[in-house]
Motif scaffolding. Structure first.
Motif, short mmCIF file in Angstrom:
data_model
loop_
_atom_site.label_atom_id
_atom_site.label_comp_id
_atom_site.label_asym_id
_atom_site.label_seq_id
_atom_site.Cartn_x
_atom_site.Cartn_y
_atom_site.Cartn_z
N GLY A 13 0.83 -1.20 0.00
CA GLY A 13 0.00 0.00 0.00
C GLY A 13 0.86 1.25 0.00
N GLY A 14 0.59 2.16 0.94
CA GLY A 14 1.39 3.38 1.03
C GLY A 14 2.83 3.11 1.42
N GLY A 15 3.06 1.98 2.09
CA GLY A 15 4.42 1.56 2.40
C GLY A 15 4.96 2.02 3.73
N GLY A 16 4.26 2.91 4.42
CA GLY A 16 4.77 3.43 5.67
C GLY A 16 4.95 2.40 6.75
N ASP A 17 4.13 1.33 6.68
CA ASP A 17 4.24 0.27 7.69
C ASP A 17 4.52 -1.09 7.04
OD1 ASP A 17 1.85 0.01 6.41
OD2 ASP A 17 0.60 -0.01 8.20
N GLY A 18 5.10 -1.06 5.84
CA GLY A 18 5.28 -2.30 5.10
C GLY A 18 6.69 -2.83 5.04
N VAL A 19 7.60 -2.29 5.85
CA VAL A 19 9.00 -2.69 5.76
C VAL A 19 9.17 -4.17 6.09
CG1 VAL A 19 11.29 -2.38 6.79
CG2 VAL A 19 9.88 -0.38 6.22
N GLU A 20 8.53 -4.65 7.13
CA GLU A 20 8.71 -6.05 7.53
C GLU A 20 8.21 -7.00 6.44
OE1 GLU A 20 6.74 -6.46 11.27
OE2 GLU A 20 8.53 -5.93 12.42
N MET A 21 7.04 -6.70 5.86
CA MET A 21 6.50 -7.59 4.84
C MET A 21 7.42 -7.66 3.62
SD MET A 21 3.07 -7.44 2.50
CE MET A 21 3.95 -6.47 1.28
N VAL A 22 7.89 -6.50 3.15
CA VAL A 22 8.77 -6.48 1.98
C VAL A 22 10.08 -7.19 2.30
CG1 VAL A 22 10.09 -4.99 0.42
CG2 VAL A 22 7.72 -4.41 1.01
N ASP A 23 10.63 -6.95 3.47
CA ASP A 23 11.87 -7.61 3.86
C ASP A 23 11.69 -9.13 3.90
OD1 ASP A 23 14.60 -7.71 5.08
OD2 ASP A 23 13.47 -8.52 6.78
N TRP A 24 10.54 -9.57 4.38
CA TRP A 24 10.27 -11.01 4.46
C TRP A 24 10.22 -11.62 3.07
CZ3 TRP A 24 5.50 -13.14 7.65
CH2 TRP A 24 5.74 -14.49 7.97
N PRO A 84 -5.28 -14.69 -7.16
CA PRO A 84 -4.90 -15.45 -5.95
C PRO A 84 -4.06 -14.55 -5.05
CG PRO A 84 -4.52 -16.76 -7.93
CD PRO A 84 -4.85 -15.38 -8.40
N THR A 85 -4.34 -14.58 -3.76
CA THR A 85 -3.75 -13.58 -2.88
C THR A 85 -3.23 -14.18 -1.58
OG1 THR A 85 -5.18 -11.84 -3.75
CG2 THR A 85 -4.23 -11.46 -1.58
N LEU A 86 -2.08 -13.65 -1.16
CA LEU A 86 -1.52 -13.94 0.16
C LEU A 86 -1.51 -12.63 0.94
CD1 LEU A 86 0.02 -15.89 2.12
CD2 LEU A 86 2.14 -14.97 1.12
N MET A 87 -2.18 -12.60 2.09
CA MET A 87 -2.19 -11.42 2.94
C MET A 87 -1.24 -11.60 4.11
SD MET A 87 -5.91 -9.68 3.48
CE MET A 87 -6.63 -8.62 2.22
N VAL A 88 -0.47 -10.55 4.39
CA VAL A 88 0.42 -10.52 5.55
C VAL A 88 0.03 -9.27 6.35
CG1 VAL A 88 2.80 -10.63 6.35
CG2 VAL A 88 2.20 -11.54 4.09
N THR A 93 0.11 -12.49 -11.88
CA THR A 93 -0.41 -13.84 -11.69
C THR A 93 -1.03 -13.99 -10.31
OG1 THR A 93 1.23 -14.77 -13.20
CG2 THR A 93 0.23 -16.28 -11.60
N ALA A 94 -0.46 -13.31 -9.33
CA ALA A 94 -0.95 -13.38 -7.95
C ALA A 94 -0.48 -12.12 -7.22
CB ALA A 94 -0.43 -14.63 -7.25
N ILE A 95 -1.02 -11.91 -6.01
CA ILE A 95 -0.74 -10.69 -5.26
C ILE A 95 -0.36 -11.03 -3.82
CG2 ILE A 95 -1.74 -8.52 -4.39
CD1 ILE A 95 -3.66 -8.63 -6.80
N VAL A 96 0.62 -10.31 -3.30
CA VAL A 96 0.95 -10.33 -1.88
C VAL A 96 0.69 -8.94 -1.34
CG1 VAL A 96 2.73 -10.70 -0.13
CG2 VAL A 96 2.73 -12.08 -2.22
N GLY A 97 -0.16 -8.83 -0.31
CA GLY A 97 -0.49 -7.54 0.25
C GLY A 97 -0.62 -7.62 1.76
#
Length: 406
Positions: free
Chosen positions: A226-237, A315-319, A295-299
């Motif tokens: 999303g906006g990315g302000g709280d997405g550091v852990e997900m992207v790092d993972w 197809p989606t994976l939510m974190v 093909t698929a989304i991680v959000g």
């Protein structure tokens, strides 16, 4: 009305991220498409509102921005003045804009009294006019106990009872109730209208000038915090999973978001340069083409990302994050129970093997449409229908108002 045509004013609570602005923009864009004499004005403090494409008869008033610190306090985004001065300026702009614009409908997004109560004066001023006052709530707000304590502290409940005419919930009633477990004042429950989720479409500009395909048109997974302000852990993972190389994975396109901390964004960009199957984009105001072609989304599970997942049926994976609110975790849990997607709890971070396993299985998962949930994406149509009813009530056929429905 001095202009002789209908007008809607929308207040976008925007202290963090893109969610509020994008939701308000989607509603505004849809409504001017349905009513060809309608004008919609959005009040927003988002520093990047000018990056987005707006249809004719949708415009915005940029109020001074603020950001929320980790301790819960607010501070001006750019101005070197104190927060009380900033809020006073914002409140004044909001109230004077409403006074001059004279909206037929005033929609307040998510925060009933606005940031630190900045909309209260405008609501009180408009209450004695013909303006219909509407509170728009996303499908999930937070844990009921936390939300009740917050709204008690902010003295929200009297406004729900005495000021607002309607409360629109941007989701289907059978999946989420944002006020579940709350003891509402008498008459408030009757004000609720469930719309369904807000469908997202491909922007005209993207259709006319398609974005270049990443990975030479190979299938890819889109990763969006999303906006990315709280997405550091997900992207790092996600990047740890690709760096570990424990199993074959589809290439990943990561859109970091405009509010990701600059240092983290720089680190992710540098790490991606060493990975042949990972590309990083800092920000794009038109993410829809990448969603459509993925093909698929991680959000993470924010409201807007969820609407996009449903709209583009991937197809989606939510974190989901769990702090400072449990909103994303609640939405993700209910969506998984409904068969719409899979969830990987952030509590398991940073196990690269667990993420790699989830990513390898992701492209083979069923899309949300396979769950067979009815009436998921009718929100914009329901809102349009209700707006038409309000206009009909306010301006009978024999009035001089030019009301044209497409």
């Amino acid at each position: 009305m001095s202009s002789g045509t209908p007008k809607i004013l929308i207040y976008s609570h925007d202290s963090f991220g893109l969610g509020h602005l994008r939701r308000c923009r989607a509603i505004a864009q849809s409504l001017v498409g349905d009513f060809d004499t309608l004008s919609v004005l959005i009040l927003s403090g988002s520093p990047i509102i000018g990056s987005f494409e707006f249809r004719t008869r949708v415009d915005f008033v940029r109020i001074p921005g603020v950001i929320k610190l980790r301790n819960g306090e607010y501070t001006p985004l750019s101005l070197h003045i104190n927060i009380d001065q900033t809020l006073a300026i914002r409140s004044s702009i909001i109230e004077h804009t409403a006074e001059i614009f004279e909206p037929d409908i005033f929609i307040v997004d998510k925060e009933p009294l606005g940031l630190r109560g900045e909309v209260l004066g405008t609501l009180e001023a408009l209450k004695g006019t013909n303006t219909r006052l509407v509170l728009g709530l996303r499908d999930v707000m937070d844990d009921a106990t936390v939300l009740k304590e917050e709204w008690d502290r902010k003295n929200v409940f009297p406004a729900l009872k005495e000021l607002y005419d309607e409360i629109w919930v941007y989701g289907p009633e059978d999946i989420c109730n944002p006020l579940e477990g709350m003891e509402l004042p008498e008459g408030v429950q009757e004000k609720l209208r469930y719309t369904g989720y807000l469908r997202r479409e491909m922007p005209n500009a993207a259709l006319e000038n398609p974005a270049p395909a990443p990975f030479d048109e190979e299938p890819y997974i889109l990763v969006t915090p999303g906006g990315g302000g709280d997405g550091v852990e997900m992207v790092d993972w996600v990047m740890r999973a690709y760096e570990a190389r424990q199993r074959p994975l589809f290439p990943a396109l990561i859109v970091l978001g405009p509010f990701m901390p600059a240092a983290s964004a720089a680190q992710f960009t540098e790490r991606a340069e060493h990975l042949r199957d990972v590309e990083v984009i800092r920000f794009t105001p038109q993410i829809e083409p990448y969603l459509a072609n993925a093909t698929a989304i991680v959000g993470m599970g924010g409201y807007n990302t969820f609407c996009e997942i449903l709209s583009f049926d991937k197809p989606t994976l939510m974190v989901p994050r769990v702090v400072p609110r449990r909103e994303q975790a609640i939405r993700a849990e209910r969506a998984e129970k409904s068969g719409l997607l899979k969830v990987l709890p952030i509590d398991c971070y940073p196990d690269p093997d667990l993420m790699a396993t989830a990513l390898s299985e992701l492209p083979n998962l069923a899309p949300p449409s396979a769950a067979g949930v009815d009436n998921l994406l009718g929100g914009l149509e329901v809102i349009s229908g209700r707006v038409g009813e309000i206009f009909d009530e306010q301006y009978p056929a024999d009035s001089n108002v030019k009301l044209a429905i497409v």
